[in-house]
Design an enzyme around this catalytic site. Structure first.
Site, PDB file in Angstrom:
ATOM      1  N   HIS A 294       6.788   0.836  10.183  1.00  0.00           N
ATOM      2  CA  HIS A 294       5.661   0.672   9.256  1.00  0.00           C
ATOM      3  C   HIS A 294       4.580  -0.115   9.995  1.00  0.00           C
ATOM      4  O   HIS A 294       4.305  -1.275   9.688  1.00  0.00           O
ATOM      5  CB  HIS A 294       6.134  -0.037   7.979  1.00  0.00           C
ATOM      6  CG  HIS A 294       5.259   0.179   6.794  1.00  0.00           C
ATOM      7  ND1 HIS A 294       5.725   0.682   5.588  1.00  0.00           N
ATOM      8  CD2 HIS A 294       3.940  -0.032   6.611  1.00  0.00           C
ATOM      9  CE1 HIS A 294       4.719   0.753   4.715  1.00  0.00           C
ATOM     10  NE2 HIS A 294       3.627   0.328   5.317  1.00  0.00           N
TER      11      HIS A 294
ATOM     12  N   ASN B 276       3.674   9.259  -0.641  1.00  0.00           N
ATOM     13  CA  ASN B 276       2.931   8.072  -1.073  1.00  0.00           C
ATOM     14  C   ASN B 276       1.634   8.551  -1.695  1.00  0.00           C
ATOM     15  O   ASN B 276       0.840   9.224  -1.025  1.00  0.00           O
ATOM     16  CB  ASN B 276       2.595   7.171   0.116  1.00  0.00           C
ATOM     17  CG  ASN B 276       3.826   6.605   0.804  1.00  0.00           C
ATOM     18  OD1 ASN B 276       4.960   6.763   0.322  1.00  0.00           O
ATOM     19  ND2 ASN B 276       3.620   5.939   1.926  1.00  0.00           N
TER      20      ASN B 276
ATOM     21  N   TYR C  97      -1.788   7.393  -3.995  1.00  0.00           N
ATOM     22  CA  TYR C  97      -2.615   6.370  -4.638  1.00  0.00           C
ATOM     23  C   TYR C  97      -3.837   6.957  -5.318  1.00  0.00           C
ATOM     24  O   TYR C  97      -4.245   6.516  -6.368  1.00  0.00           O
ATOM     25  CB  TYR C  97      -3.088   5.331  -3.607  1.00  0.00           C
ATOM     26  CG  TYR C  97      -1.976   4.490  -3.073  1.00  0.00           C
ATOM     27  CD1 TYR C  97      -1.604   3.314  -3.711  1.00  0.00           C
ATOM     28  CD2 TYR C  97      -1.261   4.877  -1.940  1.00  0.00           C
ATOM     29  CE1 TYR C  97      -0.557   2.535  -3.240  1.00  0.00           C
ATOM     30  CE2 TYR C  97      -0.210   4.105  -1.461  1.00  0.00           C
ATOM     31  CZ  TYR C  97       0.140   2.939  -2.114  1.00  0.00           C
ATOM     32  OH  TYR C  97       1.184   2.180  -1.650  1.00  0.00           O
TER      33      TYR C  97
HETATM   34  C1  GCO Z   1      -0.205   2.020   3.512  1.00  0.00           C
HETATM   35  C2  GCO Z   1       1.107   1.399   3.376  1.00  0.00           C
HETATM   36  C3  GCO Z   1       1.128   0.128   2.623  1.00  0.00           C
HETATM   37  C4  GCO Z   1      -0.107  -0.336   1.915  1.00  0.00           C
HETATM   38  C5  GCO Z   1      -0.265   0.329   0.583  1.00  0.00           C
HETATM   39  C6  GCO Z   1      -1.496  -0.126  -0.186  1.00  0.00           C
HETATM   40  O1  GCO Z   1      -0.558   2.857   2.696  1.00  0.00           O
HETATM   41  O2  GCO Z   1      -0.915   1.670   4.438  1.00  0.00           O
HETATM   42  O3  GCO Z   1       2.099   2.219   3.115  1.00  0.00           O
HETATM   43  O4  GCO Z   1       1.488  -0.695   3.663  1.00  0.00           O
HETATM   44  O5  GCO Z   1      -0.091  -1.695   1.739  1.00  0.00           O
HETATM   45  O6  GCO Z   1      -0.346   1.695   0.738  1.00  0.00           O
HETATM   46  O7  GCO Z   1      -2.665   0.185   0.528  1.00  0.00           O
END
Ligand code: GCO
Length: 464
Positions: free
Chosen positions: A122, A294, A296
């Site tokens: 990560h 993921n 958002y």
């Molecule tokens: C990313 C990661 C996380 C972030 C999250 C919020 O997307 O960069 O997976 O480390 O903190 O997504 O931005």
């Protein structure tokens, strides 16, 4: 009254985090230096010069944090291993004290009936490997393969769930093109080389994890994916949306799940790609047990011939709601997951990150009333529920994140936690969203309600 939205009994409910964002203890127990240790200390890289040196001190407070997870009823927890704790220089001698920390973490999770989900990478590449070329160098992929073998050998007796990479396109783009993330490079050739070697390393690691395993494992990858929509209803914007989708999403989805780069990517950036060896695409498309998604926000784009190469720019719809970082668009999660299912048919889909940063804090009576976060999580879960009804094999959902933490270049300025952290005292306080999530897990679902309704500038209530 709205209906109760029920999720399956064996659904995985958890939260996600990463080593550099929460652990701290940057110099402890033989840990080596990572590119984020270096980058965050360089002038002007992060908000007010914030670093992850202490972060939220999870390295020392992991037992307290697991206690909070248990009190919320989580049945799984996604974390990442800091490569530099295990192999301080990226390869070679294993640091036993680094393994010890993750042993304590994994064992305490299991004692509390919380399934560990281990992410290998990560963003925190060992600085020693960066100095030898980092991801733009093919050798880094082989170092990653060896690191994966060490972890599998040591943890596969207890850890079932494995994620090779988190968001490789972010490492490639933000680390090597925009330079907003470590190692802060801005170069298209490096970006394309990093992309290919990250993907290659994913396939090599997936194979190494399984080869070292003592039993059946679940091996996957976590990709950040954004559904892309045209700004206007016209052919030019639709073509721009398809182009952006190709860059953001298909650049990783196609190689991993179909074993080839999109032809449009080769047409656009082919000359910038590094040498692709004959077996590379087969390695990259090593079959996975699950695809981690993921989500958002969405992207909305319009055609713009003035932007070199990609000829588009993104726009911010004015009739929408926003968090401190992005547009809030719950429908996008369902559009995205359905599209992935239809186009790629992964064996299983795991929602490995979803969450929101909104300003919140602890009130006079000790409560953190983060109703916007509750609304966000509820609306996204309600959309995901539709995806079940359409028959998609969705196996779990992870909130980013349990604790407020170090948000990369934005430092401690942005809060994503279900649990408030006072960054001075490091005191943890469960927010109302944490209690709400606990109830959802306990009840196996929820009845949608209204927690927060935004008022538009003209005084009208705004839909989310
Ligand atoms: C990313 C990661 C996380 C972030 C999250 C919020 O997307 O960069 O997976 O480390 O903190 O997504 O931005």
């Amino acid at each position: 009254m709205a209906n109760f939205l029920a999720f399956p009994k064996n659904f995985l409910w958890g939260t996600a985090a990463s080593a550099y964002q929460i652990e701290g203890a940057a110099q402890e127990d033989g840990k080596g230096t990572s590119i984020w240790d270096v980058f965050a200390h360089q002038e002007g890289r992060t908000y007010l010069g914030h670093t992850g040196d202490v972060a939220v001190d999870h390295y020392h407070r992991y037992a307290e944090d697991i206690g909070i997870m248990r009190s919320l009823g989580l049945n799984c927890y996604r974390f990442s291993v800091a490569w530099t704790r295990i192999l301080p220089d990226g390869r070679g001698q294993v640091n036993a004290k680094g393994l010890d920390f993750y042993d304590r973490l994994v064992d305490t999770l299991l004692e509390n009936h919380i399934e560990p989900i281990l992410t290998l990478f990560h963003y925190d590449l060992p600085q020693a490997l960066q100095e030898k070329g980092g991801w733009p160098s093919r050798d880094t992929a082989y170092a990653f393969q060896d690191y994966a073998a060490v972890l599998s050998e040591h943890f596969s007796d207890r850890v079932t769930w494995w994620i090779t990479h988190n968001e490789p396109i972010v490492t490639a783009m933000m680390g090597h093109l925009s330079g907003e993330h470590a190692p802060g490079i801005r170069d298209l050739v490096c970006t394309m080389a990093a992309t290919h070697h990250l993907l290659l390393s994913h396939g090599l690691a997936a194979q190494a994890i399984r080869a070292g395993a003592r039993r059946d494992l679940q091996v996957g990858i976590a990709l950040n994916l954004n559904p892309v929509y045209p700004a206007r209803d016209c052919d030019e914007d639709r073509a721009a949306a398809a182009r952006y989708d190709m860059l953001l999403n298909r650049t990783t989805l196609d190689p991993i799940l179909l074993g080839k780069y999109p032809q449009e990517l080769l047409d656009l950036a082919g000359p910038f790609l590094p040498t692709i060896h004959p077996d590379d695409m087969e390695i990259i498309s090593t079959p996975l047990d699950f695809l981690g998604v993921n989500y958002y926000t969405r992207a909305v784009v319009q055609h713009n011939p003035d932007v070199p190469l990609i000829e588009l720019n993104d726009v911010r719809p004015t009739d929408s709601s926003y968090s401190q970082m992005w547009e809030i668009y719950p429908r996008g999660i369902a559009d995205l997951v359905l599209r992935i299912w239809n186009d790629y048919h992964p064996r299983q889909i795991f929602l490995t990150e979803n969450g929101v940063c909104v300003p919140d804090g602890v009130d006079f009576d000790g409560q953190d009333r983060d109703s916007r976060r509750i609304q966000y999580l509820q609306d996204h879960l309600a959309e995901l529920h539709k995806v079940f009804e359409a028959g998609v094999p969705l196996i779990g959902y992870l909130v980013w994140s349990l604790l407020d933490n170090f948000e990369w270049a934005l430092g401690y300025d942005k809060r994503f936690g279900l649990v408030h952290v006072d960054f001075q005292t490091l005191k943890r306080t469960i927010k109302n969203s944490g209690f709400w999530y606990r109830n959802v897990i306990r009840d196996g679902g929820f009845t949608p309600q209204e927690f927060y309704r935004e008022i538009g500038v003209n005084g009208d209530a705004k839909g989310s």
